[in-house]
Design an enzyme around this catalytic site. Structure first.
Site, PDB file in Angstrom:
ATOM      1  N   CYS A 151     -49.449 123.826 -29.923  1.00  0.00           N
ATOM      2  CA  CYS A 151     -49.190 124.769 -28.836  1.00  0.00           C
ATOM      3  C   CYS A 151     -50.266 124.559 -27.781  1.00  0.00           C
ATOM      4  CB  CYS A 151     -49.250 126.191 -29.393  1.00  0.00           C
ATOM      5  SG  CYS A 151     -49.126 127.478 -28.132  1.00  0.00           S
TER       6      CYS A 151
ATOM      7  N   CYS B 213     -45.739 122.213 -22.651  1.00  0.00           N
ATOM      8  CA  CYS B 213     -45.524 123.289 -23.630  1.00  0.00           C
ATOM      9  C   CYS B 213     -44.641 122.680 -24.704  1.00  0.00           C
ATOM     10  CB  CYS B 213     -44.837 124.475 -22.957  1.00  0.00           C
ATOM     11  SG  CYS B 213     -44.113 125.668 -24.105  1.00  0.00           S
TER      12      CYS B 213
HETATM   13  N1  DGL Z   1     -45.241 126.383 -27.268  1.00  0.00           N
HETATM   14  C1  DGL Z   1     -46.279 126.963 -26.536  1.00  0.00           C
HETATM   15  C2  DGL Z   1     -47.125 125.988 -25.746  1.00  0.00           C
HETATM   16  O1  DGL Z   1     -47.160 124.816 -26.061  1.00  0.00           O
HETATM   17  C3  DGL Z   1     -46.188 128.328 -25.942  1.00  0.00           C
HETATM   18  C4  DGL Z   1     -44.890 128.942 -25.541  1.00  0.00           C
HETATM   19  C5  DGL Z   1     -45.053 130.436 -25.410  1.00  0.00           C
HETATM   20  O2  DGL Z   1     -45.176 131.074 -26.447  1.00  0.00           O
HETATM   21  O3  DGL Z   1     -45.124 130.947 -24.283  1.00  0.00           O
HETATM   22  O4  DGL Z   1     -47.810 126.354 -24.808  1.00  0.00           O
END
Ligand code: DGL
Length: 261
Positions: free
Chosen positions: A73, A183
Site C-alpha cells: 500500500c 496505489c
Molecule cells: N491501496 C492503497 C495504496 O496503495 C490505498 C487505497 C486506499 O485505501 O485509499 O495507496
C-alpha cells in the site's frame, strides 16, 4: 530450512495486485495477507490513524509467524514505513509511486501520478518528486473512485470507464506521456486504463519491482518444488471477499478468514 512466511498488508483488496506478483516469483513461499477493508479507504485518513492500523496489522502478522512484512500500500508506506523499520527486527518492504521510472522514461517530461490523497500529501512523496523528477512536470490526481470500484469488484464496464476518463482526460490534455499507478488498487483497472490511452502514453506499476525486492530481502526461500499456501484475511466482510477473489485472483487457490483486529 523452512521458507519464510511473508506477511502482506493493505487497506483492502488492492494489495492483492502485489500478492499476485510475489506469488509468481516465489511460489514456494507461504503468504499471509490482511486487507483492512473495515478501515478502507486509507486515502482519506490522517497519517496517525494509518500508522496505528498498520502497526496493529503488523503485530498480528508477526504473531502468526511472518518473517518479513510487505506494505502493499503506497499510502501506508508513505506514512508508516519509517516507524515500522525503527520498531521491528524483521525486513520491511514498502512501496512508493513509480515517479522515478516514469520521469526517466518520459520523453515529454510530463508525468501523471494517480495516487491517494494521503499519499500525495505525504512528506515522503514530496521528497520522491524533488529527488527523482527534477525538471519534469508532475501532475498528481487522487482517484478515490477507483478504490471503490475495485473494492466492489467492478473492473470493467461503463461505470469504470467513465471514472477513468474523468481522471485521465485532463492529464492527457497537458501532453503527459506517462501514467503512474501509485496505489495498489489501480493495477486491477490497468487493462481498461491502457485501452483508453493513446499508444504514445505508457503506464508504470511497481508491483513486479516490489516482488523482486521481497525476493532479495527474504530470510529463507522454499526449494521451489512445493507450492505453498496462501491465507487471505479481511477485517471487513468475509462473504464479500469470497465473492471478489475469483475476479481479482483467478485460478489462485487460497484459504480465507475474517480477522478481528
Ligand atoms: N491501496 C492503497 C495504496 O496503495 C490505498 C487505497 C486506499 O485505501 O485509499 O495507496
Amino acid at each position: 530450512m523452512t521458507p519464510t512466511r511473508i506477511g502482506i498488508l493493505d487497506s483492502g483488496v488492492g494489495g492483492l495486485s502485489v500478492l499476485r506478483e510475489i506469488r509468481n516469483l516465489l511460489p514456494s513461499s507461504p503468504l499471509h495477507y490482511v486487507g483492512d477493508s473495515a478501515w478502507c479507504p486509507y486515502g482519506n485518513k490522517d497519517p496517525q490513524t494509518i500508522r496505528e492500523r498498520v502497526v496493529e496489522i503488523t503485530d498480528y502478522l508477526l504473531s502468526h509467524g511472518a518473517g518479513i512484512i510487505v506494505i502493499a500500500c503506497n499510502s501506508a508506506t508513505i506514512h508508516a514505513v519509517g516507524h515500522l523499520r525503527a520498531t521491528y527486527p524483521v525486513p520491511i518492504v514498502g512501496m512508493e509511486p513509480g515517479v522515478k521510472p516514469a520521469a526517466e522514461k518520459s520523453r515529454a517530461g510530463i508525468v501523471g501520478v494517480l495516487a491517494t490523497e494521503a499519499s500525495i500529501a505525504g512528506e515522503k512523496f514530496h521528497q520522491l518528486v524533488s529527488r527523482h523528477a527534477q525538471g519534469v512536470r508532475v501532475i498528481t490526481r487522487p482517484c478515490p473512485r477507483f478504490v471503490e470500484l475495485v473494492e466492489s469488484g467492478v473492473l470493467s464496464g461503463s461505470e469504470a470507464e467513465a471514472a477513468i476518463d474523468e481522471i485521465l482526460t485532463p492529464i492527457l490534455e497537458t501532453g503527459a506521456d506517462a501514467i503512474v499507478l501509485g496505489c495498489t488498487h489501480y493495477p486491477f483497472l490497468r487493462s481498461i486504463i491502457e485501452a483508453r490511452l493513446p499508444d504514445s502514453v505508457f503506464v508504470i506499476d511497481t508491483g513486479v519491482a516490489v516482488a523482486r525486492r521481497v525476493e532479495s530481502q527474504l530470510p529463507a526461500r522454499g526449494n521451489g518444488e512445493n507450492v505453498a499456501s496462501i491465507q487471505i484475511e479481511t477485517t471487513g466482510d468475509l462473504d464479500h471477499l469470497k465473492k471478489l477473489l475469483p475476479t481479482l485472483l483467478p485460478h489462485v487457490e487460497c484459504e480465507t478468514s475474517h480477522c478481528a483486529i
